[in-house]
Structures are given as structure tokens and as C-alpha cells.
Design a protein around this motif. Structure first.
Motif, PDB file in Angstrom:
ATOM      1  N   TRP A  40       1.400  79.857  81.410  1.00  0.00           N
ATOM      2  CA  TRP A  40       2.473  79.438  83.115  1.00  0.00           C
ATOM      3  C   TRP A  40       3.377  80.746  82.929  1.00  0.00           C
ATOM      4  N   THR A  41       3.385  80.798  81.693  1.00  0.00           N
ATOM      5  CA  THR A  41       5.000  81.760  82.031  1.00  0.00           C
ATOM      6  C   THR A  41       4.296  83.549  81.805  1.00  0.00           C
ATOM      7  N   ILE A  42       3.922  83.685  80.959  1.00  0.00           N
ATOM      8  CA  ILE A  42       2.828  84.389  81.354  1.00  0.00           C
ATOM      9  C   ILE A  42       2.812  85.249  83.351  1.00  0.00           C
ATOM     10  N   PHE A  43       1.517  83.959  83.487  1.00  0.00           N
ATOM     11  CA  PHE A  43       1.432  84.530  84.492  1.00  0.00           C
ATOM     12  C   PHE A  43       2.444  84.524  85.228  1.00  0.00           C
ATOM     13  N   TRP A  44       3.291  83.965  85.707  1.00  0.00           N
ATOM     14  CA  TRP A  44       4.277  83.645  86.230  1.00  0.00           C
ATOM     15  C   TRP A  44       5.242  85.162  86.048  1.00  0.00           C
ATOM     16  N   LEU A  45       5.674  85.325  85.280  1.00  0.00           N
ATOM     17  CA  LEU A  45       6.776  86.686  84.599  1.00  0.00           C
ATOM     18  C   LEU A  45       5.860  88.254  85.115  1.00  0.00           C
ATOM     19  N   GLY A  46       3.881  88.072  84.758  1.00  0.00           N
ATOM     20  CA  GLY A  46       3.349  88.988  84.636  1.00  0.00           C
ATOM     21  C   GLY A  46       3.604  89.408  86.262  1.00  0.00           C
ATOM     22  N   TRP A  47       2.842  87.885  86.832  1.00  0.00           N
ATOM     23  CA  TRP A  47       3.093  88.058  88.890  1.00  0.00           C
ATOM     24  C   TRP A  47       4.516  88.745  89.241  1.00  0.00           C
ATOM     25  N   ASN A  48       5.445  88.345  89.156  1.00  0.00           N
ATOM     26  CA  ASN A  48       6.585  88.447  89.740  1.00  0.00           C
ATOM     27  C   ASN A  48       7.413  89.650  89.383  1.00  0.00           C
ATOM     28  N   MET A  49       6.378  90.960  88.276  1.00  0.00           N
ATOM     29  CA  MET A  49       7.421  91.797  87.846  1.00  0.00           C
ATOM     30  C   MET A  49       5.918  92.745  88.473  1.00  0.00           C
ATOM     31  N   PHE A  50       4.362  92.318  88.341  1.00  0.00           N
ATOM     32  CA  PHE A  50       3.723  93.755  88.541  1.00  0.00           C
ATOM     33  C   PHE A  50       2.801  93.084  89.968  1.00  0.00           C
ATOM     34  N   HIS A  54       5.580  92.259  98.251  1.00  0.00           N
ATOM     35  CA  HIS A  54       5.434  91.806  99.127  1.00  0.00           C
ATOM     36  C   HIS A  54       4.947  89.967  98.656  1.00  0.00           C
ATOM     37  N   LEU A  55       3.951  89.515  97.861  1.00  0.00           N
ATOM     38  CA  LEU A  55       3.672  88.835  97.174  1.00  0.00           C
ATOM     39  C   LEU A  55       4.679  88.472  96.202  1.00  0.00           C
ATOM     40  N   ARG A  56       5.506  88.782  95.630  1.00  0.00           N
ATOM     41  CA  ARG A  56       6.747  88.038  94.559  1.00  0.00           C
ATOM     42  C   ARG A  56       7.058  87.223  95.624  1.00  0.00           C
ATOM     43  N   PHE A  57       7.952  86.215  94.849  1.00  0.00           N
ATOM     44  CA  PHE A  57       7.735  85.467  95.025  1.00  0.00           C
ATOM     45  C   PHE A  57       9.071  84.621  93.654  1.00  0.00           C
ATOM     46  N   ASP A  58      10.086  85.052  93.557  1.00  0.00           N
ATOM     47  CA  ASP A  58      10.335  84.640  92.214  1.00  0.00           C
ATOM     48  C   ASP A  58      10.893  86.434  91.525  1.00  0.00           C
ATOM     49  N   PRO A  59      11.814  87.130  91.700  1.00  0.00           N
ATOM     50  CA  PRO A  59      12.140  89.220  91.630  1.00  0.00           C
ATOM     51  C   PRO A  59      12.383  89.053  89.954  1.00  0.00           C
ATOM     52  N   TYR A  60      11.852  90.123  89.667  1.00  0.00           N
ATOM     53  CA  TYR A  60      12.545  90.168  88.162  1.00  0.00           C
ATOM     54  C   TYR A  60      13.758  90.928  88.655  1.00  0.00           C
ATOM     55  N   ALA A  62      15.876  88.736  87.472  1.00  0.00           N
ATOM     56  CA  ALA A  62      16.483  87.488  87.825  1.00  0.00           C
ATOM     57  C   ALA A  62      15.785  86.184  87.156  1.00  0.00           C
ATOM     58  N   PHE A  63      14.493  86.212  87.855  1.00  0.00           N
ATOM     59  CA  PHE A  63      13.360  84.790  87.515  1.00  0.00           C
ATOM     60  C   PHE A  63      14.341  83.479  87.545  1.00  0.00           C
ATOM     61  N   VAL A  64      14.661  83.424  88.669  1.00  0.00           N
ATOM     62  CA  VAL A  64      15.949  82.335  88.866  1.00  0.00           C
ATOM     63  C   VAL A  64      14.835  81.074  89.010  1.00  0.00           C
ATOM     64  N   LEU A  65      13.626  81.065  89.590  1.00  0.00           N
ATOM     65  CA  LEU A  65      13.091  80.766  89.828  1.00  0.00           C
ATOM     66  C   LEU A  65      12.313  79.481  88.972  1.00  0.00           C
ATOM     67  N   TRP A  66      11.753  80.322  87.975  1.00  0.00           N
ATOM     68  CA  TRP A  66      11.494  80.347  86.286  1.00  0.00           C
ATOM     69  C   TRP A  66      12.269  79.690  85.833  1.00  0.00           C
ATOM     70  N   LEU A  67      13.471  80.143  85.407  1.00  0.00           N
ATOM     71  CA  LEU A  67      14.785  79.429  84.651  1.00  0.00           C
ATOM     72  C   LEU A  67      14.389  78.009  85.069  1.00  0.00           C
ATOM     73  N   PHE A  68      14.922  78.117  86.455  1.00  0.00           N
ATOM     74  CA  PHE A  68      15.342  76.948  87.224  1.00  0.00           C
ATOM     75  C   PHE A  68      13.833  75.436  86.911  1.00  0.00           C
ATOM     76  N   ILE A  69      12.640  75.723  87.018  1.00  0.00           N
ATOM     77  CA  ILE A  69      11.822  75.210  86.867  1.00  0.00           C
ATOM     78  C   ILE A  69      11.542  74.991  85.098  1.00  0.00           C
ATOM     79  N   SER A  70      11.686  75.645  84.030  1.00  0.00           N
ATOM     80  CA  SER A  70      11.749  75.438  82.589  1.00  0.00           C
ATOM     81  C   SER A  70      12.636  74.586  82.355  1.00  0.00           C
ATOM     82  N   ASN A  71      14.083  75.423  82.656  1.00  0.00           N
ATOM     83  CA  ASN A  71      15.056  73.986  82.565  1.00  0.00           C
ATOM     84  C   ASN A  71      14.759  72.420  82.968  1.00  0.00           C
ATOM     85  N   MET A  72      14.074  72.289  84.009  1.00  0.00           N
ATOM     86  CA  MET A  72      14.414  70.691  84.487  1.00  0.00           C
ATOM     87  C   MET A  72      12.904  70.616  83.932  1.00  0.00           C
TER      88      MET A  72
END
Length: 130
Positions: A40-50, A54-60, A62-72
Motif C-alpha cells: 500500500w505504501t509503495i503504491f501510494w508513494l509511487g502513484w503520487n510521485m510518478f 493531474h491524477l496525483r491526489f497527495d502531492p510529493y 509532503a504526502f499529507v494524506l498518506w501521513l494522516f492515514i498511516s497515523n490513524m
């Protein structure tokens, strides 16, 4: 002194919420869960980097949404893991108490057998001396 099946004693005394905590604890501590989180982490970070911009939803970067979900996930899993570990420790205590009772019973039986063997030896030595 009663010898009990510790698994039945333990499982019969669990509340549904405790069963859930143990279920979570048993699943979280597996390589499968680790691989799920890693994938999940590799996919999320890879998608938002590469992915296209216009399809990125958690911009490199910062990955704010990924950090929020991971912390939750961590916030919710930590107490459940601790509850599950406490319940597993309780089970270990029940098992240890039962082992102690089994050992006491075995020690008594061994002492009885040793006494009977001494009596048999005594009878044999008396018989052979006649």
C-alpha cells in the motif's frame, strides 16, 4: 486438584470485544499484514510521485494524506495490540497455573509409586532371605 483444559477456561471467559482484540493482534503480527502495508505504501508513494500530474491526489514531497492515514492506523491499532497482548499474558498465566497443578499431581503420584516400589523391594528381600 482438578486439571483443566486451559484453552477452554481462557476462551469461555472472553468477552466479544476481547475476542476482537485477540483476532486483530493475531493478524497484525503476520508477514501478510506487513506485506499489505508495504505494498500500500509503495503504491501510494509511487502513484503520487510518478503518475501524471493531474491524477496525483497527495502531492510529493509532503504526502499529507498518506501521513494522516498511516497515523490513524497506528493510533487505532496500538491500543488493540496492547489489549491483545495483555489477554495473551492472562492466558499464559492460566496455562502456568495449570502446569503447576499437573506437576504437583505428578509429584504426588511419583512419591506414591516410590513408596510402593520400596515396599515391593522389602517384600522381595524378605522372601529371598527365607
Amino acid at each position: 486438584m482438578e486439571i483443566k483444559n486451559t484453552n477452554h477456561v481462557y476462551k469461555n471467559n472472553l468477552k466479544p470485544s476481547e475476542r476482537f482484540a485477540i483476532w486483530i493482534t493475531d493478524r497484525i503480527g503476520t508477514i501478510g499484514f506487513f506485506m499489505l502495508i508495504l505494498t500500500w505504501t509503495i503504491f501510494w508513494l509511487g502513484w503520487n510521485m510518478f503518475a501524471p500530474v493531474h491524477l496525483r491526489f497527495d502531492p510529493y514531497p509532503a504526502f499529507v494524506l498518506w501521513l494522516f492515514i498511516s497515523n490513524m492506523i497506528q493510533i487505532f491499532l496500538m491500543p488493540l495490540l496492547m489489549v491483545g497482548q495483555n489477554l495473551q499474558a492472562k492466558r499464559a498465566e492460566i496455562r502456568a497455573e495449570n502446569d503447576y497443578n499437573v506437576n504437583i499431581k505428578a509429584e504426588k503420584e511419583i512419591a506414591l509409586l516410590m513408596q510402593e516400589i520400596k515396599e515391593l523391594k522389602k517384600m522381595l528381600s524378605e522372601k529371598s532371605s527365607k
